[in-house]
Write a protein that holds these residues in place. Structure first.
Motif, short mmCIF file in Angstrom:
data_model
loop_
_atom_site.label_atom_id
_atom_site.label_comp_id
_atom_site.label_asym_id
_atom_site.label_seq_id
_atom_site.Cartn_x
_atom_site.Cartn_y
_atom_site.Cartn_z
N PRO A 65 0.82 -1.23 0.00
CA PRO A 65 0.00 0.00 0.00
C PRO A 65 0.85 1.28 0.00
O PRO A 65 0.54 2.23 -0.70
N GLU A 66 1.96 1.27 0.75
CA GLU A 66 2.84 2.44 0.79
C GLU A 66 3.59 2.60 -0.53
O GLU A 66 3.79 3.72 -1.01
N ALA A 67 4.02 1.49 -1.11
CA ALA A 67 4.72 1.55 -2.40
C ALA A 67 3.79 2.11 -3.47
O ALA A 67 4.19 2.96 -4.29
N PHE A 68 2.56 1.66 -3.46
CA PHE A 68 1.58 2.15 -4.43
C PHE A 68 1.35 3.65 -4.24
O PHE A 68 1.36 4.41 -5.22
N GLN A 69 1.17 4.07 -3.01
CA GLN A 69 0.97 5.51 -2.73
C GLN A 69 2.17 6.33 -3.18
O GLN A 69 2.01 7.41 -3.73
N ALA A 70 3.36 5.82 -2.94
CA ALA A 70 4.58 6.55 -3.31
C ALA A 70 4.70 6.70 -4.83
O ALA A 70 5.24 7.70 -5.32
N CYS A 71 4.22 5.72 -5.56
CA CYS A 71 4.39 5.70 -7.02
C CYS A 71 3.20 6.26 -7.79
O CYS A 71 3.32 6.53 -8.99
N MET A 72 2.07 6.43 -7.15
CA MET A 72 0.88 6.90 -7.85
C MET A 72 1.11 8.21 -8.62
O MET A 72 0.63 8.33 -9.75
N PRO A 73 1.83 9.17 -8.08
CA PRO A 73 2.07 10.41 -8.85
C PRO A 73 2.81 10.17 -10.18
O PRO A 73 2.67 10.96 -11.10
N LEU A 74 3.54 9.07 -10.28
CA LEU A 74 4.26 8.77 -11.52
C LEU A 74 3.31 8.50 -12.68
O LEU A 74 3.67 8.69 -13.84
N ALA A 75 2.09 8.07 -12.37
CA ALA A 75 1.12 7.75 -13.42
C ALA A 75 0.76 8.99 -14.24
O ALA A 75 0.45 8.90 -15.42
N GLU A 76 0.83 10.15 -13.63
CA GLU A 76 0.46 11.40 -14.31
C GLU A 76 1.68 12.21 -14.75
O GLU A 76 1.52 13.24 -15.39
N ARG A 77 2.86 11.76 -14.40
CA ARG A 77 4.08 12.51 -14.76
C ARG A 77 4.50 12.15 -16.18
O ARG A 77 5.18 11.16 -16.40
N MET A 78 4.09 12.94 -17.12
CA MET A 78 4.44 12.69 -18.51
C MET A 78 5.84 13.22 -18.79
O MET A 78 6.12 14.40 -18.54
N LEU A 79 6.69 12.36 -19.27
CA LEU A 79 8.01 12.80 -19.67
C LEU A 79 7.91 13.46 -21.04
O LEU A 79 6.94 13.25 -21.77
N HIS A 80 8.88 14.25 -21.40
CA HIS A 80 8.78 15.08 -22.59
C HIS A 80 9.33 14.44 -23.86
O HIS A 80 9.03 14.89 -24.95
N SER A 81 10.15 13.42 -23.70
CA SER A 81 10.77 12.84 -24.90
C SER A 81 11.02 11.35 -24.70
O SER A 81 11.05 10.85 -23.57
N VAL A 82 11.24 10.68 -25.81
CA VAL A 82 11.58 9.25 -25.76
C VAL A 82 12.88 9.06 -25.01
O VAL A 82 13.03 8.11 -24.24
N ASP A 83 13.83 9.97 -25.21
CA ASP A 83 15.11 9.86 -24.50
C ASP A 83 14.91 9.87 -22.99
O ASP A 83 15.60 9.15 -22.26
N GLU A 84 13.97 10.67 -22.50
CA GLU A 84 13.70 10.69 -21.06
C GLU A 84 13.12 9.35 -20.60
O GLU A 84 13.46 8.87 -19.51
N TYR A 85 12.26 8.75 -21.41
CA TYR A 85 11.72 7.43 -21.06
C TYR A 85 12.83 6.38 -21.09
O TYR A 85 12.90 5.53 -20.20
N ILE A 86 13.68 6.44 -22.10
CA ILE A 86 14.80 5.49 -22.19
C ILE A 86 15.64 5.59 -20.92
O ILE A 86 15.98 4.57 -20.31
N GLU A 87 15.96 6.80 -20.51
CA GLU A 87 16.79 6.99 -19.32
C GLU A 87 16.07 6.54 -18.04
O GLU A 87 16.68 5.90 -17.18
N ALA A 88 14.80 6.86 -17.91
CA ALA A 88 14.04 6.47 -16.71
C ALA A 88 14.00 4.95 -16.58
O ALA A 88 14.25 4.40 -15.50
N PHE A 89 13.70 4.26 -17.69
CA PHE A 89 13.66 2.79 -17.64
C PHE A 89 15.06 2.22 -17.40
O PHE A 89 15.20 1.21 -16.70
N ARG A 90 16.08 2.84 -17.96
CA ARG A 90 17.45 2.36 -17.74
C ARG A 90 17.83 2.49 -16.26
O ARG A 90 18.40 1.57 -15.68
N GLU A 91 17.51 3.60 -15.66
CA GLU A 91 17.82 3.80 -14.24
C GLU A 91 17.09 2.78 -13.36
O GLU A 91 17.67 2.21 -12.43
N LEU A 92 15.81 2.55 -13.67
CA LEU A 92 15.05 1.57 -12.89
C LEU A 92 15.60 0.17 -13.08
O LEU A 92 15.73 -0.61 -12.12
#
Length: 171
Positions: A65-92
């Protein structure tokens, strides 16, 4: 290599494969609306990322429940470019890979308090395979969305990964 870890490695490769394909297309493709499960490809990518991050937190000891609450804001955080998505997934992916290095027993069981279902004893390996399966499902959504927008997708099947991995490691 442990099968569970290999499946996560495939998942990472498949994410990067489809993101590389999207990067070849006009940058507007991320935000073009389609009539499907997600309004845009960016929404689908955010969903995959949010769920993967939530499960990562659970694997590292945060109650669901805490993990879900911590990550819920990510659902609405639109990144601006494919490169940003590539980097976010790479970091994770790097975070997951560090976790794998420290993990002695992927068959260890934890008590999972899923706010959408119930409490259940769950193996760590099951959670990792859930991440992989969830990503596969939604990469399929993204492939369909690309076709609806008039673009070809790219293969990212597990069986292709077998051969890609061999080619990459033999170079």
């Amino acid at each position: 290599m442990n099968h569970c870890v290999e499946m996560y490695t495939y998942h990472t490769w498949a994410n990067q494969t489809i993101l590389s394909r999207i990067k070849e297309l006009p940058s507007t493709v991320l935000r073009e609306e389609v009539n499907t499960s997600f309004p845009t490809i960016a929404h689908a990518l955010n969903h995959i990322y949010m769920v993967e991050k939530t499960w990562y937190l659970v694997l590292t000891g945060v109650e669901m429940p805490e993990a879900f609450q911590a990550c819920m804001p990510l659902a609405e955080r639109m990144l601006h470019s494919v490169d940003e998505y590539i980097e976010a997934f790479r970091e994770l992916s790097n975070q997951y890979n560090e976790w794998f290095k420290d993990q002695v027993d992927l068959e260890q069981t934890i008590r999972l308090n899923n706010p959408f279902a119930a409490i259940r004893d769950t193996r760590l390996s099951e959670i990792v395979l859930q991440v992989v399966n969830h990503g596969t499902y939604h990469r399929g959504n993204i492939s369909t969305m690309l076709r609806q927008l008039g673009h070809a997708s790219t293969m990212n099947d597990y069986s292709l990964f077998w051969y890609q991995e061999r080619v990459e490691t033999s170079i």
